[in-house]
Design a protein around this motif. Structure first.
Motif, PDB file in Angstrom:
ATOM      1  N   LYS A  72     -11.382  50.136 -11.253  1.00  0.00           N
ATOM      2  CA  LYS A  72     -12.776  49.746 -11.440  1.00  0.00           C
ATOM      3  C   LYS A  72     -13.492  50.670 -12.414  1.00  0.00           C
ATOM      4  N   SER A  73     -12.852  51.780 -12.765  1.00  0.00           N
ATOM      5  CA  SER A  73     -13.467  52.706 -13.707  1.00  0.00           C
ATOM      6  C   SER A  73     -12.930  52.441 -15.098  1.00  0.00           C
ATOM      7  N   THR A  74     -13.532  53.052 -16.088  1.00  0.00           N
ATOM      8  CA  THR A  74     -13.043  52.917 -17.455  1.00  0.00           C
ATOM      9  C   THR A  74     -12.292  54.172 -17.829  1.00  0.00           C
ATOM     10  N   LEU A  75     -11.419  54.043 -18.807  1.00  0.00           N
ATOM     11  CA  LEU A  75     -10.589  55.173 -19.198  1.00  0.00           C
ATOM     12  C   LEU A  75     -11.386  56.273 -19.877  1.00  0.00           C
ATOM     13  N   SER A  76     -12.608  55.965 -20.300  1.00  0.00           N
ATOM     14  CA  SER A  76     -13.425  56.982 -20.946  1.00  0.00           C
ATOM     15  C   SER A  76     -14.362  57.672 -19.957  1.00  0.00           C
ATOM     16  N   SER A  77     -14.277  57.290 -18.684  1.00  0.00           N
ATOM     17  CA  SER A  77     -15.171  57.872 -17.681  1.00  0.00           C
ATOM     18  C   SER A  77     -14.728  59.276 -17.304  1.00  0.00           C
ATOM     19  N   ASP A  78     -15.441  59.866 -16.373  1.00  0.00           N
ATOM     20  CA  ASP A  78     -15.151  61.232 -15.954  1.00  0.00           C
ATOM     21  C   ASP A  78     -13.733  61.340 -15.409  1.00  0.00           C
ATOM     22  N   ILE A  79     -13.100  62.469 -15.681  1.00  0.00           N
ATOM     23  CA  ILE A  79     -11.704  62.675 -15.296  1.00  0.00           C
ATOM     24  C   ILE A  79     -11.486  62.489 -13.800  1.00  0.00           C
ATOM     25  N   LYS A  80     -12.508  62.775 -12.979  1.00  0.00           N
ATOM     26  CA  LYS A  80     -12.348  62.666 -11.529  1.00  0.00           C
ATOM     27  C   LYS A  80     -12.251  61.218 -11.074  1.00  0.00           C
ATOM     28  N   SER A  81     -12.839  60.277 -11.838  1.00  0.00           N
ATOM     29  CA  SER A  81     -12.818  58.873 -11.441  1.00  0.00           C
ATOM     30  C   SER A  81     -11.610  58.131 -11.983  1.00  0.00           C
ATOM     31  N   VAL A  82     -10.994  58.651 -13.039  1.00  0.00           N
ATOM     32  CA  VAL A  82      -9.827  57.992 -13.612  1.00  0.00           C
ATOM     33  C   VAL A  82      -8.649  58.096 -12.645  1.00  0.00           C
ATOM     34  N   GLY A  83      -8.080  56.979 -12.302  1.00  0.00           N
ATOM     35  CA  GLY A  83      -6.934  56.966 -11.395  1.00  0.00           C
ATOM     36  C   GLY A  83      -7.302  57.106  -9.935  1.00  0.00           C
ATOM     37  N   ALA A  84      -8.593  57.015  -9.620  1.00  0.00           N
ATOM     38  CA  ALA A  84      -9.018  57.199  -8.229  1.00  0.00           C
ATOM     39  C   ALA A  84      -8.435  56.131  -7.316  1.00  0.00           C
ATOM     40  N   SER A  85      -8.239  54.920  -7.862  1.00  0.00           N
ATOM     41  CA  SER A  85      -7.734  53.809  -7.043  1.00  0.00           C
ATOM     42  C   SER A  85      -6.222  53.652  -7.122  1.00  0.00           C
ATOM     43  N   LEU A  86      -5.544  54.589  -7.776  1.00  0.00           N
ATOM     44  CA  LEU A  86      -4.091  54.484  -7.921  1.00  0.00           C
ATOM     45  C   LEU A  86      -3.388  54.621  -6.577  1.00  0.00           C
ATOM     46  N   SER A  87      -2.318  53.855  -6.421  1.00  0.00           N
ATOM     47  CA  SER A  87      -1.488  53.948  -5.216  1.00  0.00           C
ATOM     48  C   SER A  87      -0.053  53.635  -5.637  1.00  0.00           C
ATOM     49  N   PHE A  88       0.890  53.931  -4.745  1.00  0.00           N
ATOM     50  CA  PHE A  88       2.293  53.663  -5.049  1.00  0.00           C
ATOM     51  C   PHE A  88       2.523  52.167  -5.238  1.00  0.00           C
ATOM     52  N   GLU A  89       1.802  51.351  -4.461  1.00  0.00           N
ATOM     53  CA  GLU A  89       1.951  49.902  -4.585  1.00  0.00           C
ATOM     54  C   GLU A  89       1.549  49.427  -5.982  1.00  0.00           C
ATOM     55  N   LYS A  90       0.479  50.012  -6.528  1.00  0.00           N
ATOM     56  CA  LYS A  90       0.029  49.618  -7.859  1.00  0.00           C
ATOM     57  C   LYS A  90       0.989  50.098  -8.944  1.00  0.00           C
ATOM     58  N   LEU A  91       1.710  51.177  -8.653  1.00  0.00           N
ATOM     59  CA  LEU A  91       2.658  51.707  -9.622  1.00  0.00           C
ATOM     60  C   LEU A  91       4.048  51.093  -9.481  1.00  0.00           C
ATOM     61  N   PHE A  92       4.237  50.241  -8.482  1.00  0.00           N
ATOM     62  CA  PHE A  92       5.564  49.666  -8.250  1.00  0.00           C
ATOM     63  C   PHE A  92       6.069  48.864  -9.462  1.00  0.00           C
ATOM     64  N   PRO A  93       5.225  48.011 -10.084  1.00  0.00           N
ATOM     65  CA  PRO A  93       5.714  47.320 -11.300  1.00  0.00           C
ATOM     66  C   PRO A  93       6.119  48.292 -12.398  1.00  0.00           C
ATOM     67  N   VAL A  94       5.366  49.389 -12.541  1.00  0.00           N
ATOM     68  CA  VAL A  94       5.696  50.417 -13.537  1.00  0.00           C
ATOM     69  C   VAL A  94       7.049  51.030 -13.212  1.00  0.00           C
ATOM     70  N   LEU A  95       7.287  51.270 -11.932  1.00  0.00           N
ATOM     71  CA  LEU A  95       8.543  51.854 -11.475  1.00  0.00           C
ATOM     72  C   LEU A  95       9.726  50.953 -11.820  1.00  0.00           C
ATOM     73  N   MET A  96       9.604  49.667 -11.533  1.00  0.00           N
ATOM     74  CA  MET A  96      10.721  48.743 -11.755  1.00  0.00           C
ATOM     75  C   MET A  96      10.983  48.542 -13.259  1.00  0.00           C
ATOM     76  N   ILE A  97       9.910  48.453 -14.039  1.00  0.00           N
ATOM     77  CA  ILE A  97      10.084  48.296 -15.493  1.00  0.00           C
ATOM     78  C   ILE A  97      10.715  49.558 -16.079  1.00  0.00           C
ATOM     79  N   SER A  98      10.292  50.725 -15.578  1.00  0.00           N
ATOM     80  CA  SER A  98      10.864  51.993 -16.056  1.00  0.00           C
ATOM     81  C   SER A  98      12.334  52.104 -15.697  1.00  0.00           C
ATOM     82  N   TRP A  99      12.702  51.556 -14.561  1.00  0.00           N
ATOM     83  CA  TRP A  99      14.120  51.546 -14.162  1.00  0.00           C
ATOM     84  C   TRP A  99      14.927  50.642 -15.094  1.00  0.00           C
ATOM     85  N   LEU A 100      14.385  49.473 -15.421  1.00  0.00           N
ATOM     86  CA  LEU A 100      15.064  48.582 -16.359  1.00  0.00           C
ATOM     87  C   LEU A 100      15.180  49.234 -17.740  1.00  0.00           C
ATOM     88  N   ALA A 101      14.151  49.991 -18.115  1.00  0.00           N
ATOM     89  CA  ALA A 101      14.166  50.658 -19.423  1.00  0.00           C
ATOM     90  C   ALA A 101      15.283  51.697 -19.507  1.00  0.00           C
TER      91      ALA A 101
END
Length: 296
Positions: free
Chosen positions: A94-123
């Motif tokens: 919900k934040s923007t990448l140009s916002s304060d460093i404390k708000s960037v990635g605040a909503s990140l979770s392992f579930e949200k990174l799961f697609p990144v994980l699988m694509i990185s494994w294929l890579a």
């Protein structure tokens, strides 16, 4: 092994001809160009800056010369860029990448990174150089003070790799030896210098980057927390390339991750610099763009 599997499918569909594999590489290259532009835009670069930086990246000999080669380079580039694009999409929240460093990635979770994980494994199943992108994501998560999530991510990625290696070793009875034989090959500084020299006309772009980027990065400072990710990726990839490009039979394609990170930094920097600086970047790219047009 992923490239071999996909290559076999293309050969089955289009027949045993080199053109089928070249077509697959060109398709991955076009998709990679789209992802590069999208990544730069997700980083809140202006469309004009993103377009110039995308052209900057795609016109490098290390990228263009492998865009029509029957090799896994474009596949691993596409998958690695897709992983970065998915990571930025998850990072935005919900934040923007140009916002304060404390708000960037605040909503990140392992579930949200799961697609990144699988694509990185294929890579990494396509080519080993994909590891630099995962290491960069890991380090960047640590800078966001998401250390637990960072170790969960890289731990799961390593577990997938270990399972894959065990399976491939049991299936081929020689996969581990294939992965490790380069560790016994003596590094050669002459090979490294030869690979660097093969940059050729691209030296003009590299020179322009090292003139423009320090100014752009200084002006950006803390206004864009995402700046740390391409910086980390560049440091990791250029360090790995230093060793891998010293191995006999290596080539300039090992620089593709470093070139991408350099282009990403260029896109961010051009946002804070006068518009005419973009023309300098285009001018530096002209020699290789003209060379590409002649080849095409």
């Amino acid at each position: 092994p992923l490239y071999a599997v996909i290559a076999a499918i293309f050969v089955f569909l289009f027949g045993p001809q080199l053109l089928a594999l070249r077509f697959f590489s060109m398709l991955c290259c076009l998709l990679s160009a789209f992802l590069v532009y999208r990544i730069f835009c997700l980083s809140e670069s202006k469309p004009s800056a993103a377009l110039v930086a995308t052209s900057f990246f795609m016109s490098f000999n290390a990228v263009f010369s492998w865009s029509y080669s029957a090799r896994p380079d474009m596949l691993v580039t596409f998958l690695s860029l897709l992983a970065i694009e998915r990571f930025l999409s998850a990072l935005t929240g919900k934040s923007t990448l140009s916002s304060d460093i404390k708000s960037v990635g605040a909503s990140l979770s392992f579930e949200k990174l799961f697609p990144v994980l699988m694509i990185s494994w294929l890579a990494i199943m396509s080519k080993q150089q994909a590891a630099v992108f995962v290491l960069a994501i890991f380090a960047y998560l640590c800078t966001l003070k998401k250390t637990k999530l960072a170790f969960q991510f890289i731990g799961a990625w390593l577990a997938l790799i270990a399972i894959s290696i065990i399976f491939m070793q049991l299936f081929t009875h020689g996969f581990v030896e294939h992965l490790t034989f380069l560790s016994s090959v003596r590094k050669n500084s002459t090979v490294l210098l030869g690979n660097i020299a093969s940059l050729g006309l691209d030296f003009a772009k590299v020179l322009s980057a090292f003139i423009i980027l320090p100014i752009g990065i200084f002006l950006l400072k803390n206004s864009k927390p995402i700046l740390k990710l391409p910086l980390i990726l560049f440091l990791i990839s250029i360090s790995v390339s230093y060793f891998s490009m010293s191995i006999p039979a290596s080539n300039i394609n090992h620089l593709i991750p470093a070139i991408f990170s350099l282009s990403w930094l260029m896109a961010l920097s051009l946002d804070r610099l006068p518009f005419w600086v973009s023309f300098l970047v285009v001018a530096a790219s002209c020699p290789t763009l003209l060379q590409i047009s002649e080849i095409a």
